[in-house]
Design an enzyme around this catalytic site. Structure first.
Site: not given
Length: 256
Positions: A67, A135, A137, A142
């Site tokens: 990313d 979270n 991800h 996400e």
């Protein structure tokens, strides 16, 4: 799925480096997927050490970034291409032309995402290094990212921006957008090696391994891949090791 629990970050880095080294030796043209973040930094230090002291070579390797932030200057130290160069590729014998990342400065960014996605699919990444966010991800996918998602532009959640703020002077400096490989793209890699360390990762690791396979926990998709290795420190593994039930995909191996 193989789960390796290491006693500390040094052992964790050594076990992960063993996997990378075995992969590099397994083919004449290795294609490696690289991640960034605190969990993988000890691994990169160990790989650099093995390159300098044990002649581990990356000369035949092509590497693809997982990313990249959108909106940072090309020379910003937190641009992931620059981070990876500083921590790994600029310190070993991987030629700069063999490190690939999306051109986040492109005026046609959506087209660039599609181009990068096609490049990754053609390259056929053999080993993809991953982390898990607080979270749940993976990369910048996400919660509620679709399992068939491809490389695209995403808006980062407040949780992810807050977690990454430690790498910047202020929270306001953390980019709000990024380009990420999609979950569908990532799942095309031959072998996924996921690293997680620290107590903050215990809950997402537990959800990924024992909870439902759901797009609300992107990391849960790992359970559908044919070859995954989780390399965890004792804190990240704590909730899984101490939780009753039969959902562990494979026995945990405690390393010395």
């Amino acid at each position: 799925m193989e789960v390796i629990v290491a006693s500390d970050s040094d052992v964790m880095a050594s076990r992960a480096a063993d996997i990378v080294q075995a992969f590099l030796a397994s083919t004449h043209s290795p294609v490696l997927g690289l991640a960034t973040g605190a969990s993988v930094q000890p691994l990169y230090r160990e790989l650099v050490r093995r390159h300098r002291e044990e002649v581990l070579s990356f000369a035949a390797t092509r590497a693809f970034l997982l990313d990249e932030y959108v909106g940072l200057d090309p020379d910003h130290p937190q641009l992931y291409r620059n981070v990876v160069r500083t921590e790994l590729t600029g310190r070993v014998d991987l030629r700069p032309a063999r490190l690939f990342s999306p051109d986040v400065c492109s005026a046609e960014l959506e087209e660039e995402c599609a181009r990068y996605d096609r490049m990754i699919s053609r390259a056929r990444i053999g080993l993809q290094i991953l982390g898990i966010g607080r979270n749940g991800h993976i990369a910048f996918n996400e919660p509620d990212s679709t399992f068939d998602s491809r490389t695209r532009i995403v808006r980062l959640t407040a949780t992810t921006r807050a977690d990454n703020a430690r790498f910047f002077d202020t929270l306001d400096e953390v980019p709000r957008r990024a380009v990420t490989q999609g979950l569908g793209t990532i799942m095309e890699a031959g072998h996924l090696m996921v690293m997680a360390s620290g107590a903050a990762k215990a809950a997402p690791v537990l959800k990924a391994l024992r909870g439902p396979v759901t797009e609300s926990v992107p990391a849960s998709i790992l359970r559908t891949h044919p070859r995954v290795t989780l390399v965890l420190d004792s804190q990240a593994a704590d909730a899984v090791v101490n939780c009753d039930g039969a959902l562990m995909p494979s026995p945990t191996r405690q390393q010395p």
